[in-house]
Design an enzyme around this catalytic site. Sequence first.
Site, short mmCIF file in Angstrom:
data_model
loop_
_atom_site.label_atom_id
_atom_site.label_comp_id
_atom_site.label_asym_id
_atom_site.label_seq_id
_atom_site.Cartn_x
_atom_site.Cartn_y
_atom_site.Cartn_z
N GLU A 40 -3.90 5.10 28.10
CA GLU A 40 -3.22 4.57 26.91
C GLU A 40 -1.71 4.85 26.94
OE1 GLU A 40 -6.96 4.74 23.77
OE2 GLU A 40 -5.80 6.54 24.10
N ASP A 95 -14.37 -2.81 22.58
CA ASP A 95 -15.83 -2.97 22.45
C ASP A 95 -16.14 -3.30 21.00
OD1 ASP A 95 -15.21 0.23 22.55
OD2 ASP A 95 -16.61 -0.28 20.96
N1 ADE Z 1 -12.65 3.88 21.00
C1 ADE Z 1 -12.95 2.71 21.60
N2 ADE Z 1 -14.15 2.26 21.22
C2 ADE Z 1 -14.64 3.17 20.35
C3 ADE Z 1 -15.85 3.27 19.64
N3 ADE Z 1 -16.80 2.35 19.74
N4 ADE Z 1 -16.03 4.36 18.84
C4 ADE Z 1 -15.06 5.31 18.75
N5 ADE Z 1 -13.92 5.26 19.42
C5 ADE Z 1 -13.69 4.20 20.22
#
Ligand code: ADE
Length: 239
Positions: free
Chosen positions: A13, A200
């Site tokens: 990041e 996601d």
């Molecule tokens: N960072 C990226 N995806 C995430 C998720 N599903 N839950 C918590 N932090 C995240």
Amino acid sequence: MIKIGIIGAMDLEVDQLKKEMSTLSIVTKAGMDFHEGTLNGTPAVVVRCGIGKVNAALCVQILADLFQVTHIINTGVAGSLNAGLDIGDILISKDALYHDMDVTVFGYRPGEVPQMGFREFTADPLLARLAKTACERVNPDINAVLGRVVSGDQFISSKEVKERLITEFQGDCAEMEGASIAHGAYLNQIPFVIIRAISDKADDSAEMDYPAFEAAAARHSAALVTELAGEIPASISCD
Ligand code: ADE
């Protein structure tokens, strides 16, 4: 004088930002390397804080005490809680709150830190607006939305938990640092914004999608942060 503290939880990041900045010094504190210099012409300190709320909060306090930053930007990735936010899209914080703070037994709202008198940490509206317009300019193909970040020490990867974060907190994305960065910025009276690219959907597919998309998502967010850093001095005056 303006000095922006830029925090990412993981190397991927902040790596791109570190490459792009002109670094004057690197100071290590609490196991974190603070890279001080200029990013896109603006004084900045870029740091990887590590994952989770405690790392993030400590990092904010060091940025405030040791570097006297005037603004804080949190860059990174997040799971989407909003059907309108797809993988690769960007969420810019309107506000942030904790989804794992629960003192409801004493009458507080879910997510509310007792004795603060409010639940949501509001992002700086000007920083959020600048981020949105910067994104429209540099990433016209990327959907950038203003919304709510919900944070906790938990990777969200089930439909049931995701549904709870939507119904209980009206979250737009879930991640693990934003609210504690917002909390620390609030206590130190430093304007902040959180910029998260979606890696996601925070559901049963998250375990598969996250590793596949995290690097590209992190790059989207970092590119926007670089653009935003260059714009802040012209748009914001600071004594
Ligand atoms: N960072 C990226 N995806 C995430 C998720 N599903 N839950 C918590 N932090 C995240």
